[in-house]
Design an enzyme around this catalytic site. Structure first.
Site, PDB file in Angstrom:
ATOM      1  N   GLU A  50      13.711  14.254  -6.035  1.00 57.12           N
ATOM      2  CA  GLU A  50      13.846  13.411  -7.223  1.00 57.12           C
ATOM      3  C   GLU A  50      12.541  12.694  -7.582  1.00 57.12           C
ATOM      4  OE1 GLU A  50      16.484  12.946  -9.158  1.00 57.12           O
ATOM      5  OE2 GLU A  50      18.298  13.329  -7.983  1.00 57.12           O
ATOM      6  N   SER A  56      20.893  10.954 -14.300  1.00 56.91           N
ATOM      7  CA  SER A  56      19.995   9.807 -14.288  1.00 56.91           C
ATOM      8  C   SER A  56      20.782   8.559 -14.708  1.00 56.91           C
ATOM      9  CB  SER A  56      18.785  10.067 -15.176  1.00 56.91           C
ATOM     10  OG  SER A  56      17.774   9.114 -14.952  1.00 56.91           O
TER      11      SER A  56
END
Length: 557
Positions: A354, A232
């Site tokens: 995602e 991330s």
């Protein structure tokens, strides 16, 4: 409404025998044996002590051995960035007298509490943690420096137990803290008079890497084989480091998992306008006294006017880096396209679904409902501006089954998958590059969802590479197939951090069972990581599935 912060959310620890008066024929042999046993015991104790006590450039550290892994926790690498050091480049931490205990994690950097966050108002937070297997018989181990995620707004290195990763990759694993939110990524007009360069959270990361370079050999690590890795915003830190001359020489490999590098930075003027607005909410107007005013505010005051983490869930770039011309000369995707990067081997990838890691926690669990079209239009409008209607028609509820799936798919492709593919294409022209997709759609969820499954969501890969839960969030354990996938992933990771190629290794260690081709612009191979088997996606397959051609035309609308 439940305020759920996605990607938000330590341990503590002689016997003397009295001999009776007996005949000398019994005592002497017994004492001799006792001396021998005591010598063995003392030798063993000294060996354990030698393994868990090390000297770094600041002084001696006493760690602990847990399940065969030496742990050294809460090691300060930077001075507390308080008072005149707030919003300044980090300074190395001073030394200490005697032996410092390294058995407790350091404080998290200031942040709100939440699922992936540890509530903290302590600015004295620049510390790191080292996980090292027992002292090696031969040679030094490669090093992984893990940068935590959390939108550059929440998280801490202590949320990631590097023990299993260290054992299975035979590496020294380091997790770090760095300044977050306004403390690490604020840029204001008042900072311009204090010297060039902002991005203080990134500068913290790079100071930690310098500490590693100087000291990691004390833990059995190889300072010439340091991999910067993260997921991330931790993965995004990797692409920002690749694009910064200031980070040159601090690492020899990079692993980027789910990095949102397309929105990793903003122009200086934009960043200053945003920062001045935040400073204004604190009563610190632009001008000569702005920074003194800001430094006079409490941590609580600054957090109170900062955006809530929920805003970062759908507005990903609130605390992105600043293109200041010093620490970051230009946006990382532009730097990659021009080849102006630190040229080291790279692994770059995204998760197949995602977007579900954003939409599902915020709306389903946070608001207790599915997304509405109005919600979707708001998210798309922020991400795409005037081009939003073009893409919401391409990713529509009518064609994909629901607003939730449509919005999740748009976020997946726009923010992650096609950006990862674009990075792989650019980087492969100048340095060895390996592209992957984590695609286990049975990944254990962070929480039950009453509406749809999480699939291969943002953050779903973390349990596979750490093989433990993250931030103490309960998850189902990996089943046999998933465990096999996690082990395969760590074999790739081990080969890559050791040699720069996920297919090679040294010594008797087993090779990964599926060959992973290096990325090239012609065949564009992507290694798909699934519990049912690892495979290589060939020409055009990944791009087609994620509609990357449409995203390559985004600037035309």
């Amino acid at each position: 409404m439940i305020r759920l912060a996605w990607f938000h959310t330590s341990q503590a620890d002689h016997k003397e025998s009295i001999l009776s008066r007996v005949s000398s024929r019994v005592v002497k042999p017994f004492l001799g044996a006792l001396v021998s046993v005591s010598a063995l015991w003392l030798g063993a104790a000294q060996a354990v002590q030698a393994q868990t006590t090390v000297q770094v450039d600041q002084g001696w550290l006493a760690g602990q051995s847990v399940s065969g892994v030496r742990q050294f926790l809460g090691i300060p690498y930077g001075q507390a960035p308080v008072g005149p050091l707030r919003w300044k480049a980090p300074q190395p931490a001073p030394g200490w007298v005697g032996t410092r205990s390294a058995t407790q994690f350091g404080s998290a950097c200031p942040q709100y509490p939440g699922l992936f966050a540890q509530a903290s108002v302590d600015e004295d937070c620049l510390s790191l943690n080292v996980y090292a297997p027992p002292a090696p018989a031969h040679g030094k181990r490669p090093v992984i420096v893990w940068v935590h995620g959390g939108a550059f707004q929440v998280g801490t290195g202590s949320q990631y137990d590097g023990s299993i990763m260290a054992l299975k990759t035979d590496a020294v694993v380091v997790t770090i803290n760095y300044r977050l939110g306004a403390f690490g990524f604020l840029a204001t007009s008042g900072m311009g008079s204090e010297g060039p360069g902002v991005n203080f959270g990134l500068q913290d990361q790079w100071l930690a890497l310098r500490w590693v370079k100087r000291n990691i050999e004390a833990f059995g690590g190889d300072a010439s084989r340091v991999t910067m890795a993260g997921q991330s915003s931790g993965g995004t830190a990797g692409c920002l480091a690749l694009a910064s001359p200031k980070a040159h020489g601090l690492f020899e490999r990079v692993i980027m998992q789910s990095a949102s590098c397309g929105i990793a930075s903003k122009p200086l003027a934009t960043a200053r306008a945003y920062g001045d607005a935040l400073a204004g909410r604190l009563g610190c107007a632009a001008g000569s006294g702005q920074m003194a005013c800001l430094r006079g505010k409490s941590v609580e005051d600054i957090l109170a006017v900062s955006p809530a983490y929920e805003d970062s869930v759908t507005k990903f770039d609130i605390w992105s880096a600043t293109e200041d011309g010093v620490t970051l000369p230009m946006a990382p995707l532009k730097a990659m396209a021009l080849g102006r990067v630190n040229r080291v081997p790279v692994m770059v990838g995204a998760n197949r679904d995602e977007g579900r890691g954003f939409i599902l926690p915020l709306f389903h669990l946070g608001y207790g409902r599915v997304m509405t079209q109005a919600d979707y239009d708001s998210v798309a409008g922020y991400l795409l501006g005037s081009a939003a209607p073009v893409y919401t028609s391409l990713y529509s509820a009518a064609t994909l089954g629901s607003v939730d799936v449509a919005a999740s798919s748009l976020i997946t492709d726009k923010v992650f998958s096609c950006v990862a593919h674009r990075m792989a294409r650019s980087l492969s022209r100048v340095t060895p590059t390996y592209a992957f997709e984590f695609a286990d759609r049975t990944a254990p969820q962070f929480a039950p969802d009453p509406f749809i499954d999480w699939l291969a969501f943002h953050g779903g890969d973390l349990q596979y590479v750490f093989q433990s839960t993250v931030a103490g969030i309960p998850q189902d354990p990996l089943n046999a197939q998933q465990q096999a996938l996690g082990d395969q992933m760590l074999r790739y990771w081990k080969a890559f951090i050791t040699t720069g190629n996920p297919n090679r290794t040294v010594g008797p260690a087993p090779l990964p069972t599926s060959h992973w081709p290096a990325f090239n612009g012609l065949t564009s191979p992507v290694q798909r990581l699934e519990a049912t088997g690892v495979s290589t996606l060939g020409i055009g397959a990944f791009q087609a599935e994620h509609r990357c051609l449409a995203w390559s035309l985004e600037g035309l609308f």
